[in-house]
Write a protein that holds these residues in place. Sequence first.
Motif, short mmCIF file in Angstrom:
data_model
loop_
_atom_site.label_atom_id
_atom_site.label_comp_id
_atom_site.label_asym_id
_atom_site.label_seq_id
_atom_site.Cartn_x
_atom_site.Cartn_y
_atom_site.Cartn_z
N ASP A 151 11.21 4.50 -12.27
CA ASP A 151 10.61 5.29 -11.43
C ASP A 151 10.64 6.70 -12.28
O ASP A 151 9.65 7.46 -12.60
CB ASP A 151 11.15 5.44 -10.16
N ASN A 158 7.99 9.18 -14.18
CA ASN A 158 7.89 10.38 -14.04
C ASN A 158 8.00 11.48 -15.13
O ASN A 158 7.45 12.28 -15.49
CB ASN A 158 8.97 10.94 -12.96
N HIS A 191 0.84 5.50 -10.17
CA HIS A 191 2.29 5.69 -10.39
C HIS A 191 3.06 4.41 -9.96
O HIS A 191 3.83 3.75 -10.82
CB HIS A 191 2.77 6.74 -9.79
N HIS A 220 7.51 1.73 -3.53
CA HIS A 220 8.66 2.60 -3.53
C HIS A 220 8.25 3.97 -2.73
O HIS A 220 9.28 4.46 -2.36
CB HIS A 220 9.43 2.64 -4.84
N ASP A 221 7.11 4.43 -3.04
CA ASP A 221 6.96 5.56 -2.25
C ASP A 221 6.21 5.81 -1.03
O ASP A 221 5.95 6.67 -0.68
CB ASP A 221 6.08 6.38 -3.20
N ASN A 275 15.94 8.69 -3.86
CA ASN A 275 14.91 9.45 -4.40
C ASN A 275 14.75 11.01 -3.66
O ASN A 275 14.19 11.88 -4.03
CB ASN A 275 13.40 8.90 -4.08
MN MN Z 1 8.15 7.26 -7.47
#
Ligand code: MN
Length: 721
Positions: free
Chosen positions: A146, A150, A55, A79-80, A111
């Motif tokens: 992002d 998704n 991802h 980012h996650d 997020n």
């Molecule tokens: Mn993400």
Amino acid sequence: MAKYQKNITFDILLEKVKTYITDSLELETIAKAYEFASEKHFGQKRLTGDDYIVHPLNVAYILTRIKADYETLSAALLHDVVEDCAVSIKEIEDLFGENIANLVEGVTKINKLNFSGDNEMVINNQRKILVGLSGDVRIIIIKLADRLNNMQTLFVHSERKQKSISKETLDILTPIANRLGMNTIKQDLEELCLRYLKPDEYYNIVENLNATKAERDNSVAKMMDNVSEILNKHGIKHEIKGRSKSIYSIYKKLEKGKRFNDIFDLLALRIYVDTEQDCYQALGIIHSKFKPKPNRFKDYIAMPKTNMYQSLHTTVFGVDGQLFEIQIRTYEMDRVAEYGIASHWSYKEKGSVKAVMQNEMEQKLQFFRSIMDLKKTQDNAEDFVNKVKEEVFQNTIYVFTPLGDVIELPNGSTPIDFAYKVHTNVGDKATGAIVNSNMVPLDYKLKSEDIVKIITNNNSTGPSREWLNIVQTTQAKNKIKAFFSKANREEYIKRGEELLNKEVRKQKLVLSEFFSDENIAKILEELKFGSLQEIYSNIGSGKLSAETVALALQKKEISKEDKILEKASKGSDKSSNNNSLVSIAGIDDIKVNLASCCNPVLGDRIVGYITKGYGVTVHRMVCPNVSNRDERLIEVKWNEVVNKLPTNILVRINTNENILVNIVSKISNNDVPVRRFNVNHSKEDDVIEMTVLVNSKEQLLKVMNDINMIEGVTEVERLIK
Ligand code: MN
């Protein structure tokens, strides 16, 4: 459309990055970010069954399409990790520096938000996203990528979740992508949203496109050869590409009632040239060979869209008599058209990329400035979010200052909104407006491309309270309110005294008699005020009319309540029983009238106005005849079943041809009776005023939309008297 890269690896990403980033330190940072993320996400899986790292790799890969800088790419890879791997921002900062840490923190924050829903927490969160957004525009760019990834893997979710994520994307994120001019990402998002929200329509369009593809490709190829030949003959260096319209834009046109075959810009091509001058020359040459379709030419080079988009647009009758939509632009314009705000990345101004983009954002996208203004003045989170949504996502118009600067305003804005947008002082001192060389009233509704000049007078005592009912933008409203709260009591008193003196003279009363102690005492008694000063102050601040005071003892002045009642009941069918139309919480059995000034219909947002002895009059919330601070307002709700209700609409037409028949038949096609019909002729246009009977707001909007589509109709609006 970009595909989800299921088998992406860091090497694939790196290869793409190296096409535009060559600095070895920057490449090292990206590699380090990948190592770190991959280690932290190790063992985690996506719902797709892929390793989690797929991802962030995809998000970074999407960002290479817009040539994102190394900090953005590193942050995309990371980012996650804060959210999902319990890594602290501090750790990121230690390893990757403050800039990257800030980006990761921003993305992590936004997020966590859930836009769909309406409780206080969500609203507060929505506020944060906008605030976070203003900190560094790259945060929202990562968020968009992002979300795109998704959306690309949305198939793993339940249908309900697919729909809710798609709706949120379409409501909140694609408008932002549009504002930032990030066309490529916007189009991909829209297309995916449509696929999940309206699968039937989506696949219908895809099938139709496929069925006609060979034919269209053939025509486009022929036209490209033709155009290329004449441009070459005139020595204009160029490239031509056939252009496929986005599925979503086709959907929008079909939704507006166009038929598939009529969407002529299905045949579209785009011409790329080196210079702006070449754009105009190419246009001239094409127009000399192929007849242009009237009213389809748009010069976005001289007048760029506010998201910086530039191009020439024209539609011509091309080969085989088919219509072709042609766009002409330079390569530079193309980059801005596709990447928008992100196009600045390619300038490679070391260390200042963020500053350049931020500056661009603030300069060109007034949208952000308005948000920041709102943030300062709105205390209540719910108000704030609602206002932002209204202003940011409703239709906007673009008007010009006399010097050609573009000012962006919400639909329905007036010269006063314009004036306050230009400068607080211009607003406060405004006394009149000239639009396209004509004097207009201050409540004139501006239209796109109007050139607006505000007449100011330094002796002006300031804005009028009336303006609060006229202006559209929160910015103007707040500034007018600020003016009144700033102006101190003494000023009110002074102004009130002047106004009352003037009014007394106007009423031909003797000043000394009027202001005698005895008379004043009676007036105070009658109007329930403690002192003359208090009366002045109320007149000066606009809460009380000078006329009311001057005539307090003469005859009972017609109260506002009576005025509203009079307006509301004029012409309305008093005998009809409207009690079943709306319900009023906590009150049964009260007489209900629908106001005839604004004629609410089922589905309108409404409010009740208690008129002593007469029951409740129901107005539209937007009706200027009820002020939203009035204590006599009560909440009312429509009941489910309502008969057809009368309401008034205005249609402006600018043609001499008789299109009345057309209009009437469009209305009756919708099973909507017309009760009254009246045409007023004027120099510029004809105005038709009519009363129609409709079941609901939805039906009314459909009718208005249908009328709007008729050639020669310039405007359709609901009428409030
Ligand atoms: Mn993400």
